[in-house]
Design a protein around this motif. Structure first.
Motif, PDB file in Angstrom:
ATOM      1  N   ILE A  25      49.012 112.529 -28.390  1.00 18.91           N
ATOM      2  CA  ILE A  25      49.385 112.424 -26.946  1.00 18.91           C
ATOM      3  C   ILE A  25      49.640 111.055 -27.120  1.00 18.91           C
ATOM      4  CG2 ILE A  25      48.537 112.495 -25.362  1.00 18.91           C
ATOM      5  CD1 ILE A  25      48.234 115.520 -25.776  1.00 18.91           C
ATOM      6  N   ILE A  26      50.953 110.678 -26.210  1.00 18.40           N
ATOM      7  CA  ILE A  26      51.384 109.626 -26.271  1.00 18.40           C
ATOM      8  C   ILE A  26      50.451 108.734 -26.373  1.00 18.40           C
ATOM      9  CG2 ILE A  26      53.210 108.306 -25.415  1.00 18.40           C
ATOM     10  CD1 ILE A  26      54.782 111.033 -24.518  1.00 18.40           C
ATOM     11  N   GLY A  27      50.372 107.445 -27.448  1.00 22.25           N
ATOM     12  CA  GLY A  27      49.518 105.955 -27.064  1.00 22.25           C
ATOM     13  C   GLY A  27      47.707 106.785 -27.776  1.00 22.25           C
ATOM     14  N   PHE A  28      48.062 108.100 -27.602  1.00 29.02           N
ATOM     15  CA  PHE A  28      46.551 108.515 -28.921  1.00 29.02           C
ATOM     16  C   PHE A  28      47.365 109.318 -29.773  1.00 29.02           C
ATOM     17  CE2 PHE A  28      46.060 107.634 -24.610  1.00 29.02           C
ATOM     18  CZ  PHE A  28      44.902 106.693 -24.533  1.00 29.02           C
ATOM     19  N   ASN A 108      52.654 113.537 -14.083  1.00 26.75           N
ATOM     20  CA  ASN A 108      53.403 112.742 -14.364  1.00 26.75           C
ATOM     21  C   ASN A 108      54.306 114.008 -15.061  1.00 26.75           C
ATOM     22  OD1 ASN A 108      54.972 112.311 -16.552  1.00 26.75           O
ATOM     23  ND2 ASN A 108      53.373 111.031 -17.791  1.00 26.75           N
ATOM     24  N   LEU A 109      55.322 114.117 -14.006  1.00 25.27           N
ATOM     25  CA  LEU A 109      56.511 114.885 -14.467  1.00 25.27           C
ATOM     26  C   LEU A 109      57.376 114.988 -15.628  1.00 25.27           C
ATOM     27  CD1 LEU A 109      57.024 116.458 -10.374  1.00 25.27           C
ATOM     28  CD2 LEU A 109      55.921 116.510 -12.274  1.00 25.27           C
ATOM     29  N   LYS A 110      57.711 113.656 -16.261  1.00 29.24           N
ATOM     30  CA  LYS A 110      58.679 112.509 -16.902  1.00 29.24           C
ATOM     31  C   LYS A 110      57.373 113.659 -18.728  1.00 29.24           C
ATOM     32  CE  LYS A 110      61.924 110.378 -18.134  1.00 29.24           C
ATOM     33  NZ  LYS A 110      63.479 111.751 -17.347  1.00 29.24           N
ATOM     34  N   ALA A 111      57.140 113.114 -18.493  1.00 29.51           N
ATOM     35  CA  ALA A 111      55.956 113.550 -19.778  1.00 29.51           C
ATOM     36  C   ALA A 111      54.729 114.837 -20.330  1.00 29.51           C
ATOM     37  CB  ALA A 111      55.452 112.477 -20.310  1.00 29.51           C
ATOM     38  N   PRO A 112      55.238 115.931 -19.772  1.00 29.50           N
ATOM     39  CA  PRO A 112      54.255 116.777 -20.104  1.00 29.50           C
ATOM     40  C   PRO A 112      53.730 118.232 -21.251  1.00 29.50           C
ATOM     41  CG  PRO A 112      56.739 117.888 -19.740  1.00 29.50           C
ATOM     42  CD  PRO A 112      56.907 116.290 -19.705  1.00 29.50           C
ATOM     43  N   ARG A 120      48.295 128.593 -31.301  1.00 25.52           N
ATOM     44  CA  ARG A 120      47.391 126.274 -31.090  1.00 25.52           C
ATOM     45  C   ARG A 120      48.007 125.083 -31.215  1.00 25.52           C
ATOM     46  NH1 ARG A 120      41.764 128.945 -33.631  1.00 25.52           N
ATOM     47  NH2 ARG A 120      43.068 128.582 -34.877  1.00 25.52           N
ATOM     48  N   LEU A 121      49.356 125.469 -30.394  1.00 21.55           N
ATOM     49  CA  LEU A 121      50.223 124.191 -30.871  1.00 21.55           C
ATOM     50  C   LEU A 121      50.204 123.671 -29.736  1.00 21.55           C
ATOM     51  CD1 LEU A 121      52.716 125.083 -33.510  1.00 21.55           C
ATOM     52  CD2 LEU A 121      51.025 123.899 -33.571  1.00 21.55           C
ATOM     53  N   GLY A 122      50.145 122.317 -29.659  1.00 17.20           N
ATOM     54  CA  GLY A 122      50.672 122.008 -28.364  1.00 17.20           C
ATOM     55  C   GLY A 122      51.097 120.598 -28.819  1.00 17.20           C
ATOM     56  N   ASP A 123      51.951 120.163 -27.457  1.00 24.51           N
ATOM     57  CA  ASP A 123      52.653 118.656 -27.779  1.00 24.51           C
ATOM     58  C   ASP A 123      52.549 117.662 -26.098  1.00 24.51           C
ATOM     59  OD1 ASP A 123      53.737 116.045 -29.021  1.00 24.51           O
ATOM     60  OD2 ASP A 123      55.467 117.577 -30.193  1.00 24.51           O
ATOM     61  N   GLN A 124      52.812 116.359 -26.283  1.00 28.97           N
ATOM     62  CA  GLN A 124      53.674 115.740 -25.211  1.00 28.97           C
ATOM     63  C   GLN A 124      55.330 115.140 -25.233  1.00 28.97           C
ATOM     64  OE1 GLN A 124      51.460 112.433 -23.653  1.00 28.97           O
ATOM     65  NE2 GLN A 124      52.598 112.330 -21.249  1.00 28.97           N
ATOM     66  N   LEU A 125      56.228 116.085 -24.412  1.00 29.47           N
ATOM     67  CA  LEU A 125      57.074 116.080 -24.617  1.00 29.47           C
ATOM     68  C   LEU A 125      58.074 115.148 -23.263  1.00 29.47           C
ATOM     69  CD1 LEU A 125      57.688 119.622 -25.702  1.00 29.47           C
ATOM     70  CD2 LEU A 125      57.250 117.802 -27.748  1.00 29.47           C
ATOM     71  N   ILE A 126      58.897 114.783 -23.308  1.00 29.54           N
ATOM     72  CA  ILE A 126      59.673 114.148 -22.474  1.00 29.54           C
ATOM     73  C   ILE A 126      60.636 115.195 -21.832  1.00 29.54           C
ATOM     74  CG2 ILE A 126      61.698 112.017 -22.025  1.00 29.54           C
ATOM     75  CD1 ILE A 126      58.159 111.298 -22.886  1.00 29.54           C
ATOM     76  N   TYR A 132      62.940 113.159 -12.576  1.00 28.22           N
ATOM     77  CA  TYR A 132      61.536 114.009 -12.868  1.00 28.22           C
ATOM     78  C   TYR A 132      60.934 111.689 -13.098  1.00 28.22           C
ATOM     79  CZ  TYR A 132      61.544 118.796 -12.976  1.00 28.22           C
ATOM     80  OH  TYR A 132      62.174 119.521 -12.766  1.00 28.22           O
ATOM     81  N   GLN A 133      59.510 111.617 -12.517  1.00 25.26           N
ATOM     82  CA  GLN A 133      58.730 110.703 -12.532  1.00 25.26           C
ATOM     83  C   GLN A 133      57.398 110.527 -13.217  1.00 25.26           C
ATOM     84  OE1 GLN A 133      58.553 108.825  -8.560  1.00 25.26           O
ATOM     85  NE2 GLN A 133      60.029 109.668  -7.557  1.00 25.26           N
ATOM     86  N   ILE A 134      57.469 109.806 -13.774  1.00 26.79           N
ATOM     87  CA  ILE A 134      55.570 109.686 -14.721  1.00 26.79           C
ATOM     88  C   ILE A 134      54.943 109.456 -14.170  1.00 26.79           C
ATOM     89  CG2 ILE A 134      54.143 107.849 -15.557  1.00 26.79           C
ATOM     90  CD1 ILE A 134      56.992 106.935 -17.246  1.00 26.79           C
TER      91      ILE A 134
END
Length: 148
Positions: A25-28, A108-112, A120-126, A132-134
Motif C-alpha cells: 500500500i502506498i507508504g507501506f 480517498n477517491l484519488k488512490a483507490p 486474489r491480487l490487489g494494489d492501490q492505484l492512482i 478526484y481528491q485525496i
C-alpha cells in the motif's frame, strides 16, 4: 489460520481469503498480504487488515455507496498487473479517514484500492481523473463507526 488484529483481537481466516498486494500500500510497501473484514454493524464499511502487521488496518468503503458517478480512470498497465482487462472486472474500494470528529470524515477517491478477487491480487492505484481528491468529504454517520 489465525491472525492477530488491533481492532478484532485474534481471528480465524481462511488462506484463500488472503489478498496479495505485490506493491504493498502506498507508504507501506513492505506489507503484502491483507484480508477484508466486515465492520460490525455496518454493511458499508470493511477493514483492509494486514496479515503481517496486527496494528495496520484501513477502513475502506465501496465508493459507489456515496458517489454513484465514481468512475476512476486507471492506467491500463496497472490493470494488467492485476490481471484485469478493465476496472469493471475488479472490485474498487476507497480508504476512509475518520478523525476524532466523525463529521469530518473523508474518503480517498484519488488512490483507490483495486482488487482482482479471482486471482486474489490487489494494489492501490492512482486515478487519472483530475477532479478526484485525496480527502473528499463524505457523510458517513454510523454509531458503530463512532465507537471505533
Amino acid at each position: 489460520m489465525k491472525i492477530n488484529t488491533k481492532f478484532f483481537g485474534e481471528i480465524e481466516i481462511e488462506e484463500e481469503k488472503i489478498i496479495n498486494f505485490p506493491n504493498g500500500i502506498i507508504g507501506f510497501e513492505d506489507l503484502k498480504r491483507f484480508v477484508l473484514i466486515d465492520h460490525p454493524g455496518s454493511d458499508t464499511i470493511k477493514w483492509l487488515q494486514s496479515v503481517e502487521e496486527k496494528d495496520f488496518a484501513l477502513p475502506v468503503v465501496d465508493p459507489l455507496s456515496f458517489f454513484p458517478d465514481y468512475e476512476p480512470v486507471i492506467n491500463e498497465s496497472d490493470l494488467k498487473n492485476l490481471k484485469l482487462n478493465s476496472i469493471e472486472d475488479g472490485v474498487v474500494l476507497c480508504i476512509l479517514t475518520v478523525p476524532k470528529n466523525p463529521e469530518s470524515t473523508t474518503v480517498n477517491l484519488k488512490a483507490p484500492i483495486v482488487l482482482n478477487p479471482l486471482n486474489r491480487l490487489g494494489d492501490q492505484l492512482i486515478a487519472e481523473n483530475p477532479d478526484y481528491q485525496i480527502k473528499q468529504p463524505v457523510k458517513i454517520f454510523t454509531e458503530s463507526l463512532k465507537e471505533s
